[in-house]
Design an enzyme around this catalytic site. Sequence first.
Site, PDB file in Angstrom:
ATOM      1  CD  GLU A   1      20.429  10.766  20.013  1.00  0.00           C
ATOM      2  OE1 GLU A   1      19.643  11.591  19.284  1.00  0.00           O
ATOM      3  OE2 GLU A   1      21.264  10.011  19.497  1.00  0.00           O
TER       4      GLU A   1
ATOM      5  NE  ARG B   1      13.281  22.429  19.414  1.00  0.00           N
ATOM      6  CZ  ARG B   1      13.750  21.078  19.678  1.00  0.00           C
ATOM      7  NH1 ARG B   1      13.168  19.914  19.450  1.00  0.00           N
ATOM      8  NH2 ARG B   1      14.878  20.968  20.267  1.00  0.00           N
TER       9      ARG B   1
ATOM     10  CE  LYS C   1      20.120  16.323  22.707  1.00  0.00           C
ATOM     11  NZ  LYS C   1      19.662  15.066  23.256  1.00  0.00           N
TER      12      LYS C   1
HETATM   13  P1  ATP Z   1      18.271  18.786  20.462  1.00  0.00           P
HETATM   14  O1  ATP Z   1      17.641  19.178  19.263  1.00  0.00           O
HETATM   15  O2  ATP Z   1      18.686  19.935  21.664  1.00  0.00           O
HETATM   16  O3  ATP Z   1      19.458  17.731  20.376  1.00  0.00           O
HETATM   17  P2  ATP Z   1      16.391  16.728  20.814  1.00  0.00           P
HETATM   18  O4  ATP Z   1      14.825  16.754  20.821  1.00  0.00           O
HETATM   19  O5  ATP Z   1      17.269  15.998  19.900  1.00  0.00           O
HETATM   20  O6  ATP Z   1      16.941  18.113  21.205  1.00  0.00           O
HETATM   21  P3  ATP Z   1      16.410  14.659  23.033  1.00  0.00           P
HETATM   22  O7  ATP Z   1      17.460  14.221  23.913  1.00  0.00           O
HETATM   23  O8  ATP Z   1      15.812  13.733  21.776  1.00  0.00           O
HETATM   24  O9  ATP Z   1      16.804  16.059  22.252  1.00  0.00           O
HETATM   25  O10 ATP Z   1      15.048  15.305  23.730  1.00  0.00           O
HETATM   26  C1  ATP Z   1      14.602  14.529  25.028  1.00  0.00           C
HETATM   27  C2  ATP Z   1      13.183  15.104  24.955  1.00  0.00           C
HETATM   28  O11 ATP Z   1      13.175  16.596  25.137  1.00  0.00           O
HETATM   29  C3  ATP Z   1      12.375  15.072  23.957  1.00  0.00           C
HETATM   30  O12 ATP Z   1      11.155  14.730  24.374  1.00  0.00           O
HETATM   31  C4  ATP Z   1      12.299  16.540  23.271  1.00  0.00           C
HETATM   32  O13 ATP Z   1      11.195  16.686  22.413  1.00  0.00           O
HETATM   33  C5  ATP Z   1      12.370  17.368  24.273  1.00  0.00           C
HETATM   34  N1  ATP Z   1      13.064  18.679  24.067  1.00  0.00           N
HETATM   35  C6  ATP Z   1      14.261  18.981  23.509  1.00  0.00           C
HETATM   36  N2  ATP Z   1      14.504  20.188  23.111  1.00  0.00           N
HETATM   37  C7  ATP Z   1      13.405  20.676  23.689  1.00  0.00           C
HETATM   38  C8  ATP Z   1      12.844  22.305  23.615  1.00  0.00           C
HETATM   39  N3  ATP Z   1      13.842  23.146  23.046  1.00  0.00           N
HETATM   40  N4  ATP Z   1      11.788  22.575  24.391  1.00  0.00           N
HETATM   41  C9  ATP Z   1      11.091  21.494  24.922  1.00  0.00           C
HETATM   42  N5  ATP Z   1      11.388  20.365  24.870  1.00  0.00           N
HETATM   43  C10 ATP Z   1      12.676  19.987  24.288  1.00  0.00           C
HETATM   44 MG    MG Z   2      17.437  14.132  19.045  1.00  0.00          MG
END
Ligand code: ATP
Ligand code: MG
Length: 565
Positions: free
Chosen positions: A37, A263, A273
Amino acid sequence: MARKEPSASIDFIRAIIEEDLRANKHGGRVVTRFPPEPNGYLHIGHAKSICLNFGIAQEYNGICNLRFDDTNPIKETTEYVESIKEDVRWIGYDWGDRLYFASDYFEQLYDYAVQLIKRGKAYVDSLSQEEIRDYRGTLTAPGKNSPYRNRSIEDNLDLFERMRAGEFEDGTHVLRAKIDMSHPNLNMRDPVIYRIRHVTHHRTGDRWCIYPMYDFTHCLSDAIEGITHSICTQEYEDHRPLYDWFLDELNTPCHPKQIEFARLNLSYTVMSKRKLSKLVEGGHVSGWDDPRMPTISGMRRRGYTPAAIRNFCDRIGVAKRESIVDMALLEHCVREDLNRIAPRVMGVLRPLRVVIDNYPQDLVEELDAPYHPEDPGMGSRKVPFSKVLYIEQDDFMEKPPRKFFRLAPGREVRLRYAYYIKCERLIRDEKTGEIVEIHCSYDPQTKGGWSKDGRKVKGTLHWVSAAHAIPAEIRLYDRLFTVENPTAEKDSEFTNYLNPESLKVLKNCPVEPSLGGASGGSHYQFERLGYFCVDSKDSSNDALVFNRCVTLRDTWAKILKKQQA
Ligand code: ATP
Ligand code: MG
């Protein structure tokens, strides 16, 4: 890139893929995607997902798409889109011509929603957000039906169309899937799939005022792109029934398999983020690319390399159970890569003046110094030696304890690539008594740093000729937080655990003249001090700035040794 050798021990995700390939499940195709995102910069957790999705595509002759999951216009910007593209490329992956945006599918998604309504599987609800929450029930209590749940298909179609047309204010209506308000899985209790938001979108502008929710968008975007394996993090496990429900109800031609993995968490930092943006907005760091941040851009600026990050992701592997990975492992991977590629040079962090009394006043010798002890191919440079030098303050002690093998009164040490020197006397500041200069003699018979008579010294020091030194700013970093898991502490305000010592800036550090004009992003090992990277933002020909990526102390190697013992 060539297909990786099939390894004896593959992780559970690759095992699933190999099983599907054997069963010829998707006609032998493997299609994955990385779906960020664009609401912030990528962090090292995303690197794990990038390496997994793009890595699997490479290994199984498949493809991996880059898809922006841009359905929440409030937080998303093109700045983030661009930074994410740059970071994915930098890590070493290529999405070819398959750059997609969920927002490109808004029209198709709308049509899918209309189909659901027509099948009696979605309805417009006019409860308020709070009411919807109240009606939802809890883990132990079932929810109850909204009074609007039984609107006719015609009414729903009409209202949904008018929602799109902008007739209603934010929050007045939502579109919900009609599933089961007493379903044990809360995600299945008539989840909201569209909401009204009169907000300009970074790509679709004001064309839309209703936006689809993540759960609805994600599975359908996967289906539209023909994804075979939709790999995501564990928190989506409870959403999988919904993922499958939408695809089954809409009978999409492609039904990807959602697979969840744990994760990545890293010690002494935070990894979301939302929290990282709080650090940026609160001015706790200089920006998303502050070298202390666990972001890809921060790590790049700090001097971490793509190879080190890929290697790290490979070593941590994928599993179902969450854990906190030791930051020392990441640093170990960085060290391993930089050890291979970084030329060795000399610079002094906290200078102490040394005058060689018996060295001729105007003589300058150009001493040959190889760039890498194990890689002669890296060549060598000339390092000027003269009467006045700088050494590290730490490398001198007036009253040395046992086991201090560096310079002390009456003691002899080696200056790297140069000569043996012996400390003859000290000069103190008259007022403070502080040592301001030390006077030494040198032995001309030890040129290159080796004595012909076999006389041994215990210490070897780095140094820089004062007259030839270039002044540099050197930034030393420590962990961003003082505790291993800042979000698990009693005090829920994680910023209270920031390490006040995480950045030390040293100015006017003398570095050897070969570093003049060193370009942003280039790596060096300052002998005995660690690996450094020329700051890509603040460094210039007139003002050199170095970031220390890592010290030379490999704490991970120690941890491993202890485990083996
Ligand atoms: P954040 O909580 O940091 O905002 P998010 O999952 O909301 O992370 P996205 O931009 O939606 O962020 O993530 C893109 C991809 O990266 C998704 O498939 C998510 O599952 C993966 N991802 C995000 N954080 C991690 C992590 N700590 N370890 C492994 N994969 C991750
Ligand atoms: Mg997200």
